[in-house]
Scaffold this active site. Sequence first.
Site, PDB file in Angstrom:
ATOM      1  N   HIS A  83       0.859  -1.201   0.000  1.00 23.43           N
ATOM      2  CA  HIS A  83       0.000   0.000   0.000  1.00 23.43           C
ATOM      3  C   HIS A  83       0.883   1.234   0.000  1.00 23.43           C
ATOM      4  O   HIS A  83       1.369   1.663   1.042  1.00 23.43           O
ATOM      5  CB  HIS A  83      -0.920  -0.051   1.231  1.00 23.43           C
ATOM      6  N   HIS A 112       1.260   5.001  -2.307  1.00 22.13           N
ATOM      7  CA  HIS A 112       0.855   5.900  -3.406  1.00 22.13           C
ATOM      8  C   HIS A 112       2.113   6.585  -3.908  1.00 22.13           C
ATOM      9  O   HIS A 112       2.793   7.274  -3.118  1.00 22.13           O
ATOM     10  CB  HIS A 112      -0.130   6.952  -2.898  1.00 22.13           C
ATOM     11  N   HIS A 146      -9.422   1.125  -1.138  1.00 23.14           N
ATOM     12  CA  HIS A 146      -9.406   1.685   0.214  1.00 23.14           C
ATOM     13  C   HIS A 146     -10.810   1.524   0.788  1.00 23.14           C
ATOM     14  O   HIS A 146     -11.796   1.836   0.105  1.00 23.14           O
ATOM     15  CB  HIS A 146      -9.078   3.179   0.178  1.00 23.14           C
ATOM     16  N   GLU A 190     -11.211   3.413   6.246  1.00 23.43           N
ATOM     17  CA  GLU A 190     -10.172   4.282   6.820  1.00 23.43           C
ATOM     18  C   GLU A 190     -10.900   5.358   7.632  1.00 23.43           C
ATOM     19  O   GLU A 190     -10.778   5.407   8.850  1.00 23.43           O
ATOM     20  CB  GLU A 190      -9.324   4.896   5.698  1.00 23.43           C
ATOM     21  N   ASP A 202       1.896   3.924   2.981  1.00 22.13           N
ATOM     22  CA  ASP A 202       0.842   4.761   2.394  1.00 22.13           C
ATOM     23  C   ASP A 202       1.416   5.959   1.625  1.00 22.13           C
ATOM     24  O   ASP A 202       1.530   5.908   0.408  1.00 22.13           O
ATOM     25  CB  ASP A 202      -0.142   5.206   3.498  1.00 22.13           C
ATOM     26  N   ASP A 203       1.758   7.044   2.343  1.00 19.10           N
ATOM     27  CA  ASP A 203       2.305   8.254   1.706  1.00 19.10           C
ATOM     28  C   ASP A 203       3.518   8.708   2.521  1.00 19.10           C
ATOM     29  O   ASP A 203       3.445   9.685   3.278  1.00 19.10           O
ATOM     30  CB  ASP A 203       1.233   9.356   1.696  1.00 19.10           C
TER      31      ASP A 203
HETATM   32  N1  HPA Z   1      -6.555   7.436   1.697  1.00 19.51           N
HETATM   33  C1  HPA Z   1      -7.275   7.779   0.638  1.00 19.51           C
HETATM   34  N2  HPA Z   1      -6.738   8.280  -0.458  1.00 19.51           N
HETATM   35  C2  HPA Z   1      -5.419   8.450  -0.497  1.00 19.51           C
HETATM   36  C3  HPA Z   1      -4.629   8.121   0.568  1.00 19.51           C
HETATM   37  C4  HPA Z   1      -5.228   7.566   1.726  1.00 19.51           C
HETATM   38  O1  HPA Z   1      -4.598   7.222   2.749  1.00 19.51           O
HETATM   39  N3  HPA Z   1      -3.364   8.414   0.207  1.00 19.51           N
HETATM   40  C5  HPA Z   1      -3.398   8.886  -1.051  1.00 19.51           C
HETATM   41  N4  HPA Z   1      -4.643   8.925  -1.491  1.00 19.51           N
HETATM   42 ZN    ZN Z   2      -3.703   4.862   0.759  1.00 22.17          ZN
END
Ligand code: HPA
Ligand code: ZN
Length: 337
Positions: free
Chosen positions: A14, A16, A194, A197, A275-276
Amino acid sequence: MNTFINNLPKAELHLHIEGSFEPALMFKIAQRNNIKIPYASVEEIEAAYKFDCLQDFLDIYYQGASVLIKEEDFYDLTYAYLTKCAEENIRHTEIMFDPQTHTERGVSFETVITGISKAVEDAKEKLNVSALLIMSYLRHLSEEEAFKTLEQSLPFKDKIKAVGLDSSEKGNPPEKFINVYKASIEAGYIPVAHAGEEGDSSYIWGAIDGLKIQRIDHGNNALQDSKLVSEIINRDIALTVCPLSNTALKVVDDLKNHPLKKMMDLGLSVTINSDDPAYFGGYLNKNYSDIQKALDLTKKDLIGLAWNSFRYSLLNSKEKEQYLKELFDYYQKHMKS
Ligand code: HPA
Ligand code: ZN
């Protein structure tokens, strides 16, 4: 323990690519493309990385991505992340990219996919890191827009393994994308999304039943519903959990209260991911080490998490076996002695 984590062979499921955009590279590419950004220095970009929820983060994230114009920009972004993978002993990674973030600004799908996939090919050869790509639809846009992206992707189908769904979750439930997911599966893409969350457990039901996903990105809110937990276990669907993302976006107030251990104890198949990483304070190994400390995870727990990362990857069984063997050798060397 940190050395054990750093050397542990692992996969990231996971990530991006636009979220791996480090301020220094963003600044460099903005200057190269003569694009004005509202920051005078790398330090000012770093200082702007403050958010209280998913939407605050997404606003900054889309603005950062707007300096990416040329094939070489996508190449440099991707190769920088893959270099990080090699440093962290991430042996395999499954990279999400958001075509619509770029095509909406007039950058062609071909520019995006060509830059990213050239970096993936070079990384395999030069860094010995494997990667595959997950094309993610932006859920704040319409299903019709997602269909256009699917259409644009078809000439490059051999470079893309799966489809995902990201961006603003609340108010954009999975049901909105049932038709485009059906068409994506028919085109040969594996579905992931996703879910849970910020959205409640109904978003996860929608993703597993409506979109037929094979993996849940995040999935924290599955714990609201014990029937859902049993269903996820019965269907053998893994969760890609992102600890530092969860605290940065206030999905979890403190890592000590993170539900990861509870998920493991319930029998859910979980993996650790970043994630990011450029926005949330750390790459994969920091996610492993911070959650290890917060929840007092054992080496055996960490081996299990890394095991899941290969087991639930989208690689074929032969490729999985090779990586699992590497992990097994690591286990024998470090746990049996
Ligand atoms: N959630 C939803 N969209 C996203 C995320 C995330 O954590 N990171 C980049 N786009
Ligand atoms: Zn994500």
